[in-house]
Write an enzyme that holds these catalytic residues in place. Structure first.
Site, PDB file in Angstrom:
ATOM      1  N   LYS A  87      -2.683  -2.096  -3.012  1.00  0.00           N
ATOM      2  CA  LYS A  87      -3.568  -1.370  -2.414  1.00  0.00           C
ATOM      3  C   LYS A  87      -3.282   0.400  -2.869  1.00  0.00           C
ATOM      4  CE  LYS A  87      -6.037  -0.054   1.885  1.00  0.00           C
ATOM      5  NZ  LYS A  87      -6.512  -0.967   3.015  1.00  0.00           N
ATOM      6  N   GLU A 132       0.708  -1.175  -0.073  1.00  0.00           N
ATOM      7  CA  GLU A 132       0.255   0.093   0.013  1.00  0.00           C
ATOM      8  C   GLU A 132       1.069   1.167   0.068  1.00  0.00           C
ATOM      9  OE1 GLU A 132      -2.843   0.405   3.168  1.00  0.00           O
ATOM     10  OE2 GLU A 132      -3.430   2.238   2.607  1.00  0.00           O
TER      11      GLU A 132
HETATM   12  P1  13P Z   1      -9.052   4.181   4.215  1.00  0.00           P
HETATM   13  O1  13P Z   1     -10.119   3.371   3.372  1.00  0.00           O
HETATM   14  O2  13P Z   1     -10.216   4.910   5.365  1.00  0.00           O
HETATM   15  O3  13P Z   1      -8.371   5.184   3.546  1.00  0.00           O
HETATM   16  O4  13P Z   1      -8.414   3.046   5.012  1.00  0.00           O
HETATM   17  C1  13P Z   1      -7.757   2.050   4.260  1.00  0.00           C
HETATM   18  C2  13P Z   1      -6.827   1.886   4.853  1.00  0.00           C
HETATM   19  O5  13P Z   1      -6.371   0.609   5.355  1.00  0.00           O
HETATM   20  C3  13P Z   1      -5.703   2.822   4.939  1.00  0.00           C
HETATM   21  O6  13P Z   1      -4.259   2.152   5.236  1.00  0.00           O
END
Ligand code: 13P
Length: 341
Positions: A220, A178
């Site tokens: 992600k 991510e």
């Molecule tokens: P949000 O969808 O609130 O951005 O959170 C997702 C997430 O896992 C952030 O690390």
């Protein structure tokens, strides 16, 4: 490393109609969410809240492929003594675990951060596997402002993500990779596209150099959107088109799927953008959601910490899960959104 198992889990996480519930808020972050609904941040309240979410049907069975947990939650038991991990598994979802230790200031780079948590990660991974986790999450944070991001921050964060991903796969755990480009600034959508492209190009080079098997990973990313304070906001179609364009330039076809973060978008925007991308289609990956706020804000508000509101909280979660499930196959509409609200 069992590549077949990793690949199987990665595809299951991004299967059409389902997505990931990011319920991995640290104790400090859930404090902010609970403050907004005047709920005391106690271990029992955190357990009660997460238990009602994980027991929500049909949301969990029909639309949630996996749940990202915080360290406390993966060890917690429901009120009746069933481990929460078992509650998740009983509905057919896969338990996952956030393993990063958060973003801290990056020395030499004012205003920028590096995500920490690599020390002793291999040992922690083994324990998480035994506790039932089959995938993990690590979030790198890239901010946009005057003069940032710097190459130093982009490189350091992508390098850490790749180190984490390699450690996950060694433990037969699928890494959710991510790299979040924040939407906090006043930049326009083009700047977000440029920075996201830079970050993703760097990330896939680092993953290659670290010998990560892409078939056993899930990306992600943020969507390509203007900064929240930008005077020029973008249409749903523009967000969808620019996001697909950047991903097509950067993400290898071997990656099984893409599960977006919501990043501070409104619930409906997060759903509409995902839906618009899947309506356009034609890309080689499954595209779905891995939302925290955009799945949980409505149920949290409806619940507000009161046992008599659990049903209302579950109804709100059922609705958001269904809307995002539909968006993951491009079948959402504003009419459906209104019907269930
Ligand atoms: P949000 O969808 O609130 O951005 O959170 C997702 C997430 O896992 C952030 O690390």
């Amino acid at each position: 490393m069992n590549i077949d198992q990793l690949t199987e889990v990665a595809y299951a996480m991004v299967q059409p109609g389902k997505g990931i519930l990011a319920a991995d808020e640290s104790t400090a972050t859930i404090q902010k969410r609970f403050d907004a609904i005047s709920v005391e941040n106690t271990e029992d309240n955190r357990r009660d809240y997460r238990e009602f979410m994980f027991r929500t049907q049909p949301a969990m069975r029909d639309h949630i492929s996996g749940v990202i947990l915080f360290d406390e939650t993966i060890r917690q038991k429901a009120k009746d003594g069933t481990p929460l991990v078992e509650v998740i598994k009983q509905s057919g979802a896969i338990p996952g675990i956030k393993v990063d230790a958060g973003a801290r200031p990056l020395p030499g780079c004012p205003g920028e951060t590096i995500t920490e948590g690599l020390d002793r990660l291999p040992r922690r991974m083994q324990e998480y596997y035994e506790l039932g986790a089959r995938f993990a999450k690590w979030r790198a944070v890239i901010d946009i402002a005057d003069g940032i991001p710097t190459w130093t921050a982009v490189k350091a964060n992508c390098h850490a993500l790749a180190r984490y991903a390699a450690i996950c796969q060694e433990a037969d755990i699928v890494p959710i990779v991510e790299p979040e480009v924040l939407m906090d600034g006043d930049h326009d959508i083009k700047r977000c596209a440029d920075v996201t492209e830079w970050v993703l190009k760097t990330l896939y080079q680092e993953l290659y150099e670290m010998r990560v098997v892409l078939e056993g990973t899930v990306l992600k990313p943020n969507m390509v959107v203007p900064g929240k304070k930008s005077p020029k906001q973008a249409s749903v179609e523009e967000v969808a088109e620019r996001t697909i364009q950047v991903l097509e330039r950067c993400v290898p076809v071997a990656v099984p799927g893409i599960a977006y973060l919501s990043g501070g978008q409104s619930d409906e925007d997060a759903t509409a953008h995902l839906d618009a991308m899947n309506k356009i289609g034609g890309f080689p990956w499954h595209m779905t959601f891995s939302y925290g706020r955009a799945l949980q804000a409505a149920p949290q508000k409806a619940w507000s910490g009161k046992p008599e509101n659990v049903e209302a909280g579950q109804a709100a979660f059922n609705h958001r899960a269904r809307m995002n499930g539909l968006a993951s196959t491009g079948e959402w509409s504003k009419d459906l959104e209104k019907q269930g609200a």
